[in-house]
Design an enzyme around this catalytic site. Sequence first.
Site, PDB file in Angstrom:
ATOM      1  CE  LYS A 130      -4.907   0.817   0.206  1.00  0.00           C
ATOM      2  NZ  LYS A 130      -5.713   0.080  -0.461  1.00  0.00           N
TER       3      LYS A 130
HETATM    4  P1  NAD Z   1     -12.912   7.737  -3.271  1.00  0.00           P
HETATM    5  O1  NAD Z   1     -11.879   8.151  -2.748  1.00  0.00           O
HETATM    6  O2  NAD Z   1     -13.191   7.431  -4.481  1.00  0.00           O
HETATM    7  O3  NAD Z   1     -14.234   8.018  -2.386  1.00  0.00           O
HETATM    8  C1  NAD Z   1     -14.133   7.896  -0.632  1.00  0.00           C
HETATM    9  C2  NAD Z   1     -15.695   8.625  -0.398  1.00  0.00           C
HETATM   10  O4  NAD Z   1     -15.516   8.764   1.050  1.00  0.00           O
HETATM   11  C3  NAD Z   1     -15.549   9.842  -0.832  1.00  0.00           C
HETATM   12  O5  NAD Z   1     -17.571   9.646  -1.519  1.00  0.00           O
HETATM   13  C4  NAD Z   1     -15.603  10.538   0.565  1.00  0.00           C
HETATM   14  O6  NAD Z   1     -16.378  11.960   0.215  1.00  0.00           O
HETATM   15  C5  NAD Z   1     -16.179   9.591   1.748  1.00  0.00           C
HETATM   16  N1  NAD Z   1     -15.907   9.743   2.896  1.00  0.00           N
HETATM   17  C6  NAD Z   1     -14.755   9.499   3.361  1.00  0.00           C
HETATM   18  N2  NAD Z   1     -14.354   9.787   4.446  1.00  0.00           N
HETATM   19  C7  NAD Z   1     -15.710   9.138   5.260  1.00  0.00           C
HETATM   20  C8  NAD Z   1     -16.072   9.535   6.291  1.00  0.00           C
HETATM   21  N3  NAD Z   1     -15.878   9.969   7.398  1.00  0.00           N
HETATM   22  N4  NAD Z   1     -17.769   9.491   6.473  1.00  0.00           N
HETATM   23  C9  NAD Z   1     -17.953   8.974   4.956  1.00  0.00           C
HETATM   24  N5  NAD Z   1     -17.415   9.271   3.532  1.00  0.00           N
HETATM   25  C10 NAD Z   1     -16.829   9.151   3.990  1.00  0.00           C
HETATM   26  O7  NAD Z   1     -11.753   6.353  -2.668  1.00  0.00           O
HETATM   27  P2  NAD Z   1     -12.487   4.343  -2.703  1.00  0.00           P
HETATM   28  O8  NAD Z   1     -11.578   4.370  -3.751  1.00  0.00           O
HETATM   29  O9  NAD Z   1     -14.362   4.638  -3.102  1.00  0.00           O
HETATM   30  O10 NAD Z   1     -12.422   4.056  -1.752  1.00  0.00           O
HETATM   31  C11 NAD Z   1     -12.728   3.678  -0.417  1.00  0.00           C
HETATM   32  C12 NAD Z   1     -13.365   2.380   0.662  1.00  0.00           C
HETATM   33  O11 NAD Z   1     -12.664   1.710  -0.479  1.00  0.00           O
HETATM   34  C13 NAD Z   1     -11.764   2.833   1.501  1.00  0.00           C
HETATM   35  O12 NAD Z   1     -11.725   2.301   2.150  1.00  0.00           O
HETATM   36  C14 NAD Z   1     -10.728   1.775  -0.180  1.00  0.00           C
HETATM   37  O13 NAD Z   1      -9.232   1.349   0.888  1.00  0.00           O
HETATM   38  C15 NAD Z   1     -11.376   0.606  -0.181  1.00  0.00           C
HETATM   39  N6  NAD Z   1     -10.983   0.312  -1.676  1.00  0.00           N
HETATM   40  C16 NAD Z   1     -10.960   0.865  -3.015  1.00  0.00           C
HETATM   41  C17 NAD Z   1     -10.370   0.220  -3.983  1.00  0.00           C
HETATM   42  C18 NAD Z   1     -10.212   0.961  -5.242  1.00  0.00           C
HETATM   43  O14 NAD Z   1     -10.185   0.008  -6.311  1.00  0.00           O
HETATM   44  N7  NAD Z   1     -10.480   1.923  -5.695  1.00  0.00           N
HETATM   45  C19 NAD Z   1     -10.480  -1.629  -4.104  1.00  0.00           C
HETATM   46  C20 NAD Z   1     -10.569  -1.794  -2.421  1.00  0.00           C
HETATM   47  C21 NAD Z   1     -10.454  -1.550  -1.428  1.00  0.00           C
END
Ligand code: NAD
Length: 417
Positions: free
Chosen positions: A106
Amino acid sequence: MGLKESPLEVAVRQLDLVAERVKLDPAIHRRLRKPARCYIVSLPIRMDDRRVEVFEGYRVHHNTSRGPAKGGIRYHPDADLEETIALAMWMTWKCAVVDIPYGGAKGAVACNPKQMSRTELQHLTRRYTAELVNVFGPKTDIPAPDVYTNPQIMAWIMDTYSMSVGYAEPGVVTGKPIAVGGSLGRNEATSRGCVFSIHSTLRRLNRHLDQQTVAVQGYGNVGYHAAQIIHDDGASIIAASDSSGGVYNPKGLDPRDLLRHKQESGSVLGYPGTDTITNAELLELDCSILIPSAMENQITERNAARIKADIIAEGANGPTTPAADEILFERGKCHLPDILANAGGVTVSYFEWVQGLERYFWTEEEVNSKLKNIMDRAFDRVWELAREEKVNMRMASYMLAVKRVEEAMLLRGLYPQ
Ligand code: NAD
């Protein structure tokens, strides 16, 4: 244990619990509690107003016994080395549970991307990549998007690396735009995989998606696409949130229109026809499926007893603490853990890497059907193991994953020796 555990404490505790259960080799257990290597880089960036700001960046490899290090890069003000280690550890298990040939990594930069211009983000990304140019590589370490990073940022990483080695290297990073070697279906892959695992659960429970109500915490890449896919499949989205708060309409809302509203106004808040709720209230809503898709540490021993959804599918990494896991299990909840439920993202990243290395690209149908095969196979293994061993789905996923990593480590042995 205090009420607020750090992501690293949670990750290590999860490993300790499974180590005891599967009688993990003690030396391997000790080794897996620590990352293989951590890089901390200092990033001086000239901001638009000509000031020089110095940011701190991280890259962590947790374990590379099963293949090159793989994991996203997060840009967030709260990012630090400890959180990055926890996220790298979860990547090791995630790649192992879906059985793709990667180790866990990461990366992160402590910054507030919402207050940075496109130019500043580009400078930051290029300097971060330049500092790690000997670490990244298609055979060694392949980054991807995570919170507040996106395909454009991946394109800058690909370009900076390619300029350094002297040829275009799409295999160095995944989650790229299609025009520079991205894969069809990658943007939605995490969410599509998560929805596949919800379908599998409903099949086992003999329930139908069109009777389900869904609340989604976090309306970013994972949360939005999960809402859109599950809505198109027939479920009703009744609530969604972002970092500013949430919106709720028990009659259902249109996920695409909600995204348009968020893009125009900057937040889901104020979406016509909805009530405003907090993120904490969203988690406790009366719904049948909850998809946490934001940050770590959301479902803890403080609120686990009040979660009403009976299926919880973790789009986010680390949203639930071990104490909350136990409460949810005792309450009979069907809880799909992050390392299984959101493994669709890294699975299609794997497809993107393979396509990039071969310079031969697949159709979206091929990508989605291969993703479904992998997700369904992993789900079935975990579901059966959970029934056989009478453990929750997280423990079963960990048992499968940690044993696979242990086997690879034992077969490879120690070096030098
Ligand atoms: P992103 O940046 O596209 O979206 C994050 C979202 O969460 C935004 O809408 C933001 O406003 C919201 N957010 C931030 N802090 C918050 C809080 N305290 N309470 C509520 N909402 C909040 O990110 P993403 O890529 O969608 O990632 C989201 C989660 O999914 C993370 O835990 C990430 O590690 C996990 N994840 C992402 C991927 C990927 O392919 N992008 C894969 C596996 C896991």
